[in-house]
Design a protein around this motif. Structure first.
Motif, mmCIF file in Angstrom:
data_model
loop_
_atom_site.group_PDB
_atom_site.id
_atom_site.type_symbol
_atom_site.label_atom_id
_atom_site.label_comp_id
_atom_site.label_asym_id
_atom_site.label_seq_id
_atom_site.Cartn_x
_atom_site.Cartn_y
_atom_site.Cartn_z
ATOM 1 N N LEU A 46 0.850 -1.199 0.000
ATOM 2 C CA LEU A 46 0.000 0.000 0.000
ATOM 3 C C LEU A 46 0.885 1.248 0.000
ATOM 4 O O LEU A 46 0.640 2.187 -0.755
ATOM 5 N N MET A 47 1.928 1.231 0.851
ATOM 6 C CA MET A 47 2.796 2.403 0.918
ATOM 7 C C MET A 47 3.465 2.654 -0.419
ATOM 8 O O MET A 47 3.548 3.793 -0.884
ATOM 9 N N GLN A 48 3.899 1.557 -1.038
ATOM 10 C CA GLN A 48 4.550 1.695 -2.332
ATOM 11 C C GLN A 48 3.588 2.294 -3.367
ATOM 12 O O GLN A 48 3.978 3.144 -4.160
ATOM 13 N N VAL A 49 2.321 1.847 -3.331
ATOM 14 C CA VAL A 49 1.337 2.352 -4.298
ATOM 15 C C VAL A 49 1.046 3.823 -4.043
ATOM 16 O O VAL A 49 0.964 4.633 -4.972
ATOM 17 N N VAL A 50 0.905 4.175 -2.760
ATOM 18 C CA VAL A 50 0.610 5.571 -2.438
ATOM 19 C C VAL A 50 1.751 6.461 -2.901
ATOM 20 O O VAL A 50 1.542 7.547 -3.443
ATOM 21 N N GLU A 51 2.985 5.977 -2.735
ATOM 22 C CA GLU A 51 4.138 6.807 -3.097
ATOM 23 C C GLU A 51 4.364 6.866 -4.607
ATOM 24 O O GLU A 51 4.566 7.919 -5.172
ATOM 25 N N SER A 52 4.325 5.681 -5.251
ATOM 26 C CA SER A 52 4.809 5.703 -6.636
ATOM 27 C C SER A 52 3.856 5.073 -7.649
ATOM 28 O O SER A 52 4.283 4.645 -8.707
ATOM 29 N N ALA A 79 -5.022 -2.286 -3.103
ATOM 30 C CA ALA A 79 -4.043 -2.268 -2.011
ATOM 31 C C ALA A 79 -4.757 -2.008 -0.679
ATOM 32 O O ALA A 79 -4.448 -2.607 0.354
ATOM 33 N N TYR A 80 -5.721 -1.112 -0.726
ATOM 34 C CA TYR A 80 -6.552 -0.762 0.435
ATOM 35 C C TYR A 80 -7.293 -2.010 0.947
ATOM 36 O O TYR A 80 -7.308 -2.308 2.141
ATOM 37 N N ILE A 81 -7.875 -2.782 0.025
ATOM 38 C CA ILE A 81 -8.587 -3.996 0.425
ATOM 39 C C ILE A 81 -7.613 -5.057 0.937
ATOM 40 O O ILE A 81 -7.903 -5.769 1.905
ATOM 41 N N LEU A 82 -6.439 -5.147 0.307
ATOM 42 C CA LEU A 82 -5.444 -6.128 0.753
ATOM 43 C C LEU A 82 -5.070 -5.874 2.201
ATOM 44 O O LEU A 82 -5.009 -6.803 3.025
ATOM 45 N N VAL A 83 -4.812 -4.607 2.531
ATOM 46 C CA VAL A 83 -4.421 -4.264 3.898
ATOM 47 C C VAL A 83 -5.562 -4.588 4.857
ATOM 48 O O VAL A 83 -5.348 -5.167 5.936
#
Lengths: 491, 118, 328
Positions: free
Chosen positions: A48-54, A79-83
């Motif tokens: 999720l962090m990676q998606v939010v950043e890049s 990513a949100y659902i995965l988390v």
């Protein structure tokens, strides 16, 4: 190795499941399962962090580029659902050993762990994939595992509930299979991104219209949208508590994700809502679901069943948000998916604590529970306040966005209905408060709290809901970004 | 008329699907429901395989003298779906056996009647 | 000619399907469902789907019928007759079917080479796979390599089903009871039937041998891990039908069986992971060796073996669980 991070959430539990079935000894498998759960959660959070950043991540299986091969495509929404899913699994697994020891047959914990991990694999696999047929395969992994998880309960009625779920779930899955076949027939591809482009070219054909219809009905069965919810109340009521907590919090949410993914990014909001007027179908179903299920919940005598009907109503709220087709509405729907998962997870964990001590989830057995299990009862009430949507809880945020959404559109009757339904929620939460706090405990009852290993996970989830009630920019902020992205067709 | 010749395979597949589907929802016997489900699924396979067929084509295995092949992709998808089908049937039947052991019947109406009179 | 065969088979299918609906004898219905699958397998052959036909015949007419019959022996052989057709269900089915027929009118016609299915991804598999993967059977290439991840999922599905069946049907261990059960000769066994015994002695080795052939010849002809697994399981099931469950269990002890169930899935996923260490993506077998097609060969061999082992042992284990359950 970091470039291979996307496969960790799927492959790790898929490998751990056969290991569990081999190791057999509870002393080994519970730490293994819990450890895997937390590792998967860490991997999902990193994604999720990676998606939010890049931006979106694409991972091609066997390095065959889509649409020839199968790819993972991780964007903000999944990513949100995965988390969400992996987080709930991790917390529930902390809680599981103690609860399982009292609710499951001793000699099959290893099979139970394997099934739990496979269910997790399936749910995460559905969410992460970028291939339409692959969704079907992982949907079946998670479904078969959940039928098994529901049926291991000590209550034999769980067998009937699991059977009914199996029949309805398989009908739903077969409808999805038909729809994917029709889409493939008209476009020649199974990759979602590729489908999105190619469906546009043939979207005025009757075949695609039917693909849309079958897909919607198939997924609605899995979501348990009113009136296709018949499998849900029994399945949630009779399953072991930890299974109910896990499935209630994750399974319907993942199906909702699949719905969003297909409707918004493949068919497109324009086709679904403007051309077909699909929101005119969703809106009445959502409203009926909210009102009828909330009303039915009030008359339940079993706490688990009460919460199960409340789930049907809450799914109505989420679908209501989606049916608005506006940024605010969709934000509300997405935020409520997240918040409801946390709240319902916490509530069912609290019920699990109660069942551990009382060996019953009937309301009449809970007289004076506020004195006998003060901490658990308090936790339940806090979770209940979230369901009602009292300010300072996470439930308030999503209800607030829902109200805003209806006001934006000028849907006054819906606004009023939302307020009425909150009163219904007050009524069913009150059922518990009345029994637990205003009735004297039976004479022979002693005060006996649930063990810490179950209290801590329960309060972890509750603390998260309270945190997100105050810190709105994480859920609502992310939800809003995802909503904007969805309405833009996922480009 | 050309529609009829070009589409009859699909129509019969749909008819078969609906016979299976009818059995799933109409039958009161738990085993019969699963039989219906299995027919329903098998007929969906026919839909997929039909679309993979190409005129004058042959099985997609490379061999001398053949150059037109039917599309292998639907075949692969259906191989997977067959596995899913048998997996579902097996789990369903296992549930039926346990239901019989606990409740002494596998007729839906009798099971419901038991629930009403505890 | 093809059309005539196709139409005749389809007509048979329709007749069988209606017969299944109307009959109340569940025993006959189960057998007819097997016939249905066999007919379907014939149609699949006519439609060029030989691998699918193979599987449908082995699973639908074989394993699935055995499981249905095993269930019936534990439950009931007759369903309660229904007085009239269920009109509500009939309406739902007619509505659904009508909708689907409505959807067919914009479909590409049967066999049309211009259909989108034959334009986009399909030709790539047909044109490139024999050289890219180095395997003549394109179904194997797509199954094991291009969509190998789906097949991993499929193996996980069958593994999940095995876990579910064991969770439901495994007997609870009661130490005190175990010893008191006297050694009764297995009545269900048919060892006393001379013809069966002799025939099975002849057939079982052939079946197992054929299973091995299908396992390792799947690259070149129809077949592969899944079909081989089912055939192998059929051989073991035949043995236990004739000689009794206890004898079969002595030959393949449950511990070994369950170990192999897990091993197959681990072998598949492990092959996928191995390619990570060779600088490939997950399941990228061509990274496993210097030459790409050689790597593909190794990878496909290993994963097909994984599928074969899991499928064979899961089917056997399911059969043991079903028939190990005694009528109460």
């Amino acid at each position: 190795m970091s470039s291979h991070l996307p496969i960790v959430p799927i492959v790790l539990p898929m490998i751990a499941a056969p290991l569990c079935s081999l190791l057999r000894r509870p002393a080994l498998i519970w730490p293994l399962t819990t450890g895997v759960g937390w590792l998967v959660f860490a991997a999902c959070a990193a994604l999720l962090m990676q998606v939010v950043e890049s931006g979106p991540i694409v991972y091609t299986m066997a390095n065959w580029d889509a649409p020839i091969g199968i790819e993972y495509r991780i964007d903000l929404l999944n990513a949100y659902i995965l988390v969400l899913v992996s987080g709930i699994a991790a917390v529930v697994l902390l809680y599981a050993p103690q609860s399982a020891a009292s609710e499951l047959p001793q000699d099959r914990h290893h099979l139970f762990c394997a099934a739990f991990l496979l269910c997790l694999t399936g749910l995460l696999g559905i969410t992460i994939t970028g291939d339409a047929f692959n969704v079907y395969v992982f949907l079946e992994i998670s479904s078969l595992a959940s039928y098994a998880l529901i049926s291991v309960s000590r209550d034999p009625r769980a067998l009937k509930a699991a059977y009914k779920y199996l029949i309805m779930g398989t009908i739903g899955a077969t409808f999805i299979l038909i729809a994917v076949g029709l889409m493939y027939m008209m476009t020649g591809t199974l990759n979602m991104a590729d489908l999105a482009q190619r469906v546009k070219m043939v979207e005025d054909t009757r075949t695609i219209l039917m693909a849309f219809a079958f897909l919607s009905i198939g997924i609605m069965l899995k979501i348990a949208l009113f009136p296709m919810h018949a499998w849900l109340p029994n399945a949630y009521s009779y399953a072991p508590s930890l299974v109910t907590a896990f499935i209630a919090a994750t399974s319907t949410k993942v199906s909702l994700y699949v719905f969003l993914r297909f409707v918004f990014t493949i068919f497109g909001a324009e086709y679904a809502f403007d051309t077909l007027g699909f929101n005119d179908v969703l809106l009445p179903l959502a409203l009926l679901g909210i009102v009828v299920a909330s009303a039915v919940a009030i008359y339940q005598t079993d706490l688990k069943r009460l919460l199960a009907y409340s789930s049907v109503a809450q799914i109505g709220y989420i679908v209501l948000g989606i049916s608005m087709g506006t940024v605010t509405g969709l934000t509300a729907g997405l935020a409520h998916m997240f918040n409801h998962a946390l709240m319902k997870g916490a509530l069912f964990l609290a019920v699990g604590c109660i069942v551990l001590r009382l060996h019953s989830s009937r309301l009449e057995d809970m007289a004076g529970l506020g004195k006998r299990m003060p901490i658990t009862s308090f936790a339940f009430v806090l979770g209940g306040l979230g369901l009602i949507g009292v300010p300072l809880t996470a439930g308030f945020i999503s209800k607030w966005y829902l109200l805003l959404g209806t006001l934006e559109l000028g849907w006054w009757p819906v606004t009023v209905l939302l307020l009425i339904s909150s009163l219904l929620a007050v009524a069913y939460v009150w059922r518990f408060v009345e029994v637990a706090y205003f009735q004297p405990p039976p004479a022979e009852a002693s005060s006996d709290e649930a063990p810490l290993s179950m209290q801590i996970p329960l309060w972890m989830l509750l603390a998260t809901t309270l945190y997100f009630g105050l810190q709105t920019d994480v859920t609502a902020g992310l939800a809003q970004r995802a909503a904007l992205w969805l309405l833009g067709g996922g480009q | 008329m050309s529609d009829a010749l070009g589409l009859y395979n699909y129509w019969i597949a749909i008819f078969l699907m609906m016979v299976g589907f009818y059995n799933v929802i109409a039958s009161g016997n738990l085993v019969k429901k699963l039989i219906g489900l299995s027919i329903f699924q098998t007929s969906v396979f026919l839909l997929y395989i039909t679309m993979g067929k190409v005129k004058d084509g042959t099985a997609p295995i490379l061999g001398d003298g053949y150059d037109t092949f039917s599309n292998p992709l639907p075949h692969v998808l259906i191989l997977t779906a067959i596995v899913v089908g048998i997996a579902t049937t097996a789990v369903g039947l296992a549930l039926v056996i346990r239901i019989q052991e606990h409740f002494g019947t596998i007729e839906e109406d009798e099971l419901i009647a038991q629930e009403d009179s505890p | 000619m093809i059309h005539v065969v196709d139409m005749t088979l389809l007509a048979f299918l329709a007749i069988v399907a209606i017969a299944v609906t109307r009959m109340t004898n569940l025993f006959a219905t189960s057998v007819l469902t097997g016939v249905y699958s066999l007919l379907m397998a014939c149609i699949f052959t006519v439609l060029d789907a030989v691998d699918v036909a193979f599987t449908e015949a082995a699973v639908g007419a074989g394993i699935s019928t055995v499981l249905f019959l095993a269930t019936l022996s534990l439950t009931t052989q007759r369903e309660k007759p229904q007085r009239s057709p269920n009109w509500k269900a009939l309406c739902v089915a007619l509505l659904t079917g009508g909708a689907l027929v409505y959807g067919t009118f914009d479909m590409p016609h049967f066999g049309d080479p211009q259909a989108p299915v034959h334009q986009h991804v399909g030709p790539h598999y047909i044109g490139v796979s024999p050289t890219q993967i180095g395997v003549p059977n394109m179904v194997t290439s797509v199954l094991a390599s291009y969509r190998g991840y789906d097949t991993l999922g499929e193996t996980a599905v069958i593994f999940t089903a095995c876990m579910a069946v064991l969770l439901l049907l495994q007997h609870e261990k009661r130490r005190d009871e175990q010893s008191t059960v006297e050694e009764k000769p297995d009545k269900e066994a048919m060892a006393h039937a001379m013809i069966l015994r002799v025939q099975s002695k002849f057939f079982i080795p052939l079946i197992l041998l054929f299973g091995l052939y299908v396992q390792f010849h799947g690259d070149f002809g129809p077949g592969g891990g899944f079909q081989a697994g089912v055939i192998f399981a059929a051989g073991i099931i035949l043995y236990s039908l004739v000689n009794g469950l206890d004898k079969a269990r002595q030959i393949i002890p449950p511990n070994v069986l369950h170990g192999l169930v897990a091993f197959g899935l681990l072998l598949y996923a492990g092959t996928g992971l191995a390619s990570l260490f060779m600088d490939g993506n997950f399941l990228q077998y061509r990274a496993l060796a210097e030459e790409a097609t050689h790597g593909e060969h190794i990878g496909i061999l290993l994963i097909e073996l994984g599928v074969g082992i899991t499928v064979a042992t899961v089917m056997t284990s399911m059969f043991f669980s079903f028939s190990g359950r005694r009528r109460s």
